[in-house]
Design an enzyme around this catalytic site. Structure first.
Site, PDB file in Angstrom:
ATOM      1  CD  GLU A  44      -7.333   6.012  -4.798  1.00 54.47           C
ATOM      2  OE1 GLU A  44      -6.516   4.811  -4.987  1.00 54.47           O
ATOM      3  OE2 GLU A  44      -8.068   6.113  -3.952  1.00 54.47           O
ATOM      4  CE  LYS A 126      -3.842   3.923  -2.477  1.00 55.87           C
ATOM      5  NZ  LYS A 126      -5.234   3.443  -3.084  1.00 55.87           N
ATOM      6  CB  CYS A 162      -6.754   6.509  -1.154  1.00 58.01           C
ATOM      7  SG  CYS A 162      -8.269   5.759  -0.324  1.00 58.01           S
TER       8      CYS A 162
END
Length: 321
Positions: A44, A126, A162
């Protein structure tokens, strides 16, 4: 069943050092290619470093990140890696978000991209933004609204970042709805005491929910008060550990996977949580059958009771090697 050799580059990066991080990504991609990888992944926001904090609100830095990503794609192709898909985390901005009260200025996004053929062929942001503990991503980012899927050698690979795994809903059930054969999550998950046990159970649970093999790639190193411990994990669709990387060790972690073939009539449209499937096809045909890599002697380990095995290079390749 198609085969795929996945290279998980469990590495460190430096916040703000776009040029240095670019060189690091190139070096590790070269190393991954030498080991025969078919898909290469990085953590990330590896291109910008993590967490960027208020740098995300500086439009010049956002644009520098976007330019660095395009430059990286071109350089990968120039070095002969144009046919090797590379997944990279970076800082982007939403072109669709309208300015509104309470939203970060410039609509920055914690994003990932697939680089292939000298271009950015797929970009995504994200979806779940953490706002607890050491995280305050609602302050800095706007969420993504797609379910990114890239087809590589006949396998549909769903992509996540994540917190997309740490929260219920969103991209995990969407990966199942999209018919993915592999769910790949890129992460910068800070170390906490006994978090490796929590992390393993999380990945096992999400693999079962997604209905597919799940790869969790983690960052190593540190930034300010945060320490990143690695501990990348791959589990099969039933939650059984396929392979696991050491903690606090930087390196390229390679695993050969047998994965289901992508459906000819793969789902399209909008799926769970209103996420729109964004599918890019890079290669339809499965690879010819090949002999998987075997873990060398000494790399079978016991860490907190879990067997960790696979091909792992703890020493960073030198430039030009």
């Amino acid at each position: 069943m198609p085969q795929l050799r996945l290279a998980l580059n469990q590495i460190d990066s430096r916040v703000g050092d776009l040029d240095g991080n670019t060189e690091t990504i190139l070096r590790w991609t070269r190393h991954s290619a030498e080991r025969g990888a078919h898909l290469v992944a990085f953590p990330e926001m590896v291109l910008t470093g993590y967490p960027v904090e208020d740098l995300a609100l500086r439009s010049s830095f956002v644009e520098a990140s976007r330019a660095a990503l395009r430059s990286l794609a071109a350089r990968l192709a120039e070095e002969g890696f144009g046919e090797l898909p590379v997944v990279v985390g970076y800082l982007d901005r939403s072109a669709a978000a309208q300015p509104k009260y309470g939203q970060p200025a410039g609509a920055p996004q914690n994003a990932g991209a697939v680089l292939y053929g000298g271009e950015v062929v797929l970009a995504f942001a994200k979806h779940h933004l953490p706002n607890y503990g050491v995280f305050d991503e609602f302050r800095y980012f706007v969420p993504g609204d797609t379910m990114p899927v890239v087809r590589v050698h006949g396998v549909d690979v769903a992509l996540a970042i994540c917190e997309d795994l740490w929260q219920d809903g969103g991209r995990v059930p969407a990966a199942r709805s999209a018919g993915a054969g592999l769910l790949l999550s890129i992460n910068a998950s800070p170390y906490e005491r006994e978090k490796d046990d929590t992390r393993l159970e999380l990945v096992r649970k999400r693999a079962q929910e997604a209905g597919c093999t799940t790869a969790y790639l983690a960052m190593t190193g540190g930034q300010d008060e945060l320490v990143f411990d690695g501990d990348s994990i791959v589990v099969d669709r039933d939650g059984a550990v396929v392979t696991r990387a050491p903690q606090f060790t930087e390196g390229c972690f390679v695993v050969d996977l047998d994965l289901p073939a992508a459906a000819a009539d793969a789902p399209t449209g909008t799926v769970d949580d209103g996420l729109r499937i964004d599918r890019v096809v890079l290669s339809e045909a499965p690879l010819p059958a090949y002999e998987p890599l075997r873990a060398p002697a000494g790399l079978l380990r016991l860490v907190r009771g879990q067997r960790r095995l696979g091909q792992h290079d703890p020493v960073e390749p030198q430039p030009g090697v």
